[in-house]
Motif scaffolding. Structure first.
Motif, PDB file in Angstrom:
ATOM      1  N   GLY A  16       0.792  -1.222   0.000  1.00  0.00           N
ATOM      2  CA  GLY A  16       0.000   0.000   0.000  1.00  0.00           C
ATOM      3  C   GLY A  16       0.825   1.272   0.000  1.00  0.00           C
ATOM      4  O   GLY A  16       0.290   2.360  -0.142  1.00  0.00           O
ATOM      5  N   LYS A  17       2.142   1.132   0.156  1.00  0.00           N
ATOM      6  CA  LYS A  17       3.026   2.302   0.134  1.00  0.00           C
ATOM      7  C   LYS A  17       4.031   2.112  -0.997  1.00  0.00           C
ATOM      8  O   LYS A  17       4.670   1.067  -1.085  1.00  0.00           O
ATOM      9  N   PRO A  18       4.172   3.123  -1.863  1.00  0.00           N
ATOM     10  CA  PRO A  18       5.102   2.973  -2.984  1.00  0.00           C
ATOM     11  C   PRO A  18       6.559   3.038  -2.534  1.00  0.00           C
ATOM     12  O   PRO A  18       6.881   3.684  -1.529  1.00  0.00           O
ATOM     13  N   GLY A  19       7.417   2.351  -3.254  1.00  0.00           N
ATOM     14  CA  GLY A  19       8.845   2.420  -2.983  1.00  0.00           C
ATOM     15  C   GLY A  19       9.325   1.402  -1.970  1.00  0.00           C
ATOM     16  O   GLY A  19       8.615   0.473  -1.597  1.00  0.00           O
ATOM     17  N   LEU A  20      10.560   1.605  -1.544  1.00  0.00           N
ATOM     18  CA  LEU A  20      11.193   0.738  -0.561  1.00  0.00           C
ATOM     19  C   LEU A  20      11.600   1.559   0.650  1.00  0.00           C
ATOM     20  O   LEU A  20      11.808   2.769   0.547  1.00  0.00           O
ATOM     21  N   PHE A  21      11.724   0.875   1.784  1.00  0.00           N
ATOM     22  CA  PHE A  21      12.017   1.543   3.038  1.00  0.00           C
ATOM     23  C   PHE A  21      13.138   0.830   3.768  1.00  0.00           C
ATOM     24  O   PHE A  21      13.258  -0.388   3.683  1.00  0.00           O
ATOM     25  N   LYS A  22      13.927   1.604   4.491  1.00  0.00           N
ATOM     26  CA  LYS A  22      14.990   1.039   5.312  1.00  0.00           C
ATOM     27  C   LYS A  22      14.511   1.038   6.758  1.00  0.00           C
ATOM     28  O   LYS A  22      13.981   2.037   7.248  1.00  0.00           O
ATOM     29  N   LEU A  82       7.148  -0.296  13.431  1.00  0.00           N
ATOM     30  CA  LEU A  82       8.523  -0.116  12.987  1.00  0.00           C
ATOM     31  C   LEU A  82       8.670   1.322  12.520  1.00  0.00           C
ATOM     32  O   LEU A  82       7.727   1.898  11.975  1.00  0.00           O
ATOM     33  N   ILE A  83       9.820   1.896  12.699  1.00  0.00           N
ATOM     34  CA  ILE A  83      10.110   3.202  12.139  1.00  0.00           C
ATOM     35  C   ILE A  83      10.941   2.932  10.888  1.00  0.00           C
ATOM     36  O   ILE A  83      12.002   2.293  10.968  1.00  0.00           O
ATOM     37  N   VAL A  84      10.453   3.389   9.744  1.00  0.00           N
ATOM     38  CA  VAL A  84      11.131   3.143   8.478  1.00  0.00           C
ATOM     39  C   VAL A  84      11.413   4.459   7.767  1.00  0.00           C
ATOM     40  O   VAL A  84      10.724   5.456   7.997  1.00  0.00           O
ATOM     41  N   GLU A  85      12.428   4.428   6.912  1.00  0.00           N
ATOM     42  CA  GLU A  85      12.819   5.614   6.153  1.00  0.00           C
ATOM     43  C   GLU A  85      12.754   5.282   4.674  1.00  0.00           C
ATOM     44  O   GLU A  85      13.319   4.285   4.236  1.00  0.00           O
ATOM     45  N   SER A  86      12.073   6.114   3.912  1.00  0.00           N
ATOM     46  CA  SER A  86      11.961   5.912   2.478  1.00  0.00           C
ATOM     47  C   SER A  86      13.340   6.027   1.829  1.00  0.00           C
ATOM     48  O   SER A  86      14.113   6.929   2.158  1.00  0.00           O
ATOM     49  N   LEU A  87      13.643   5.128   0.905  1.00  0.00           N
ATOM     50  CA  LEU A  87      14.927   5.193   0.213  1.00  0.00           C
ATOM     51  C   LEU A  87      14.949   6.315  -0.825  1.00  0.00           C
ATOM     52  O   LEU A  87      16.014   6.762  -1.222  1.00  0.00           O
ATOM     53  N   THR A  88      13.763   6.773  -1.258  1.00  0.00           N
ATOM     54  CA  THR A  88      13.728   7.804  -2.293  1.00  0.00           C
ATOM     55  C   THR A  88      13.770   9.214  -1.729  1.00  0.00           C
ATOM     56  O   THR A  88      14.576  10.030  -2.154  1.00  0.00           O
ATOM     57  N   LYS A 104       7.956  -4.980 -10.778  1.00  0.00           N
ATOM     58  CA  LYS A 104       8.219  -4.582  -9.400  1.00  0.00           C
ATOM     59  C   LYS A 104       9.684  -4.836  -9.046  1.00  0.00           C
ATOM     60  O   LYS A 104      10.348  -3.984  -8.464  1.00  0.00           O
ATOM     61  N   LEU A 105      10.204  -5.998  -9.425  1.00  0.00           N
ATOM     62  CA  LEU A 105      11.590  -6.336  -9.143  1.00  0.00           C
ATOM     63  C   LEU A 105      12.537  -5.331  -9.806  1.00  0.00           C
ATOM     64  O   LEU A 105      13.476  -4.845  -9.172  1.00  0.00           O
ATOM     65  N   LEU A 106      12.283  -4.979 -11.063  1.00  0.00           N
ATOM     66  CA  LEU A 106      13.147  -4.028 -11.773  1.00  0.00           C
ATOM     67  C   LEU A 106      13.025  -2.623 -11.183  1.00  0.00           C
ATOM     68  O   LEU A 106      14.015  -1.889 -11.095  1.00  0.00           O
ATOM     69  N   SER A 107      11.820  -2.244 -10.743  1.00  0.00           N
ATOM     70  CA  SER A 107      11.686  -0.928 -10.114  1.00  0.00           C
ATOM     71  C   SER A 107      12.398  -0.913  -8.763  1.00  0.00           C
ATOM     72  O   SER A 107      13.023   0.087  -8.394  1.00  0.00           O
ATOM     73  N   TRP A 108      12.342  -2.024  -8.008  1.00  0.00           N
ATOM     74  CA  TRP A 108      13.093  -2.123  -6.759  1.00  0.00           C
ATOM     75  C   TRP A 108      14.580  -1.983  -7.032  1.00  0.00           C
ATOM     76  O   TRP A 108      15.296  -1.309  -6.303  1.00  0.00           O
ATOM     77  N   TYR A 109      15.060  -2.653  -8.083  1.00  0.00           N
ATOM     78  CA  TYR A 109      16.481  -2.566  -8.452  1.00  0.00           C
ATOM     79  C   TYR A 109      16.856  -1.103  -8.693  1.00  0.00           C
ATOM     80  O   TYR A 109      17.874  -0.630  -8.188  1.00  0.00           O
ATOM     81  N   ASN A 110      16.033  -0.389  -9.456  1.00  0.00           N
ATOM     82  CA  ASN A 110      16.322   1.020  -9.748  1.00  0.00           C
ATOM     83  C   ASN A 110      16.337   1.871  -8.480  1.00  0.00           C
ATOM     84  O   ASN A 110      17.170   2.760  -8.318  1.00  0.00           O
ATOM     85  N   ILE A 111      15.402   1.597  -7.553  1.00  0.00           N
ATOM     86  CA  ILE A 111      15.358   2.338  -6.288  1.00  0.00           C
ATOM     87  C   ILE A 111      16.627   2.071  -5.481  1.00  0.00           C
ATOM     88  O   ILE A 111      17.237   2.995  -4.932  1.00  0.00           O
ATOM     89  N   LEU A 112      17.037   0.805  -5.412  1.00  0.00           N
ATOM     90  CA  LEU A 112      18.239   0.449  -4.655  1.00  0.00           C
ATOM     91  C   LEU A 112      19.485   1.107  -5.249  1.00  0.00           C
ATOM     92  O   LEU A 112      20.312   1.663  -4.522  1.00  0.00           O
ATOM     93  N   ILE A 141      22.717   1.656  -2.977  1.00  0.00           N
ATOM     94  CA  ILE A 141      22.865   0.282  -2.487  1.00  0.00           C
ATOM     95  C   ILE A 141      23.167  -0.599  -3.688  1.00  0.00           C
ATOM     96  O   ILE A 141      22.305  -0.832  -4.533  1.00  0.00           O
ATOM     97  N   THR A 142      24.427  -1.052  -3.768  1.00  0.00           N
ATOM     98  CA  THR A 142      24.830  -1.836  -4.935  1.00  0.00           C
ATOM     99  C   THR A 142      25.308  -3.233  -4.565  1.00  0.00           C
ATOM    100  O   THR A 142      25.523  -4.054  -5.447  1.00  0.00           O
ATOM    101  N   ASP A 143      25.504  -3.488  -3.286  1.00  0.00           N
ATOM    102  CA  ASP A 143      25.925  -4.819  -2.858  1.00  0.00           C
ATOM    103  C   ASP A 143      24.708  -5.540  -2.286  1.00  0.00           C
ATOM    104  O   ASP A 143      24.204  -5.181  -1.227  1.00  0.00           O
ATOM    105  N   PHE A 144      24.242  -6.535  -3.024  1.00  0.00           N
ATOM    106  CA  PHE A 144      23.010  -7.221  -2.644  1.00  0.00           C
ATOM    107  C   PHE A 144      23.258  -8.516  -1.877  1.00  0.00           C
ATOM    108  O   PHE A 144      22.316  -9.156  -1.438  1.00  0.00           O
TER     109      PHE A 144
END
Length: 146
Positions: A10-16, A25-31, A109-117, A122-125
């Protein structure tokens, strides 16, 4: 690293993951780096727990992301809009992916996650190796013996 990166339904993007609160949880948007709470009712999943179906077994997400990174030389990927192009691209990344259970929306979704990372630096997976409990206990015993 991917264990602390979260997808929240329900929330766009990825969070740390930043911190734990009571029932949240307290999360921070990667974008945009904004911090928000993620409550117990939210469907939260760690990228470290995701795998992609193949014909033989499931492949952990970190292996697929590394494969995309190698194909794109660490650059962002242009996500194809056509379903056939999307499947063709993904077949180059993961040749034996299960075409019945992996949907085009999953690939997007996977490719958009890759682009966000990549955009977040974040390049080391690869997952960090956690020390085995027996090793830790053995080290503690050795320290006591000295």
């Amino acid at each position: 690293m991917l264990k602390t990166i979260l997808s929240i339904s329900g929330k766009p993007g990825l969070f740390k993951l930043v911190s734990h609160g009571k029932n949240m949880l307290i999360v921070e948007s990667l974008t945009d780096k904004k911090r928000i709470p993620a409550y117990a009712k939210d469907k939260v999943i760690s990228l470290g727990d995701i795998a992609i179906y193949t014909d033989e077994a499931e492949v952990p997400l970190h292996e697929v992301l590394t494969s995309v990174k190698n194909k794109e030389n660490g650059e962002k990927v242009t996500v194809p809009s056509d379903t056939k192009e999307l499947r063709t691209y993904f077949a180059e990344v993961l040749p034996n992916f299960d075409r019945e259970r992996v949907y085009p929306s999953d690939i997007k979704k996977l490719l958009s996650w890759y682009n966000i990372l990549i955009g977040a630096g974040i390049t080391d997976f690869t997952p960090e190796e956690e020390p085995a409990e027996t090793d830790t206990k053995a080290e503690a015993a050795e320290e006591k013996a000295e």
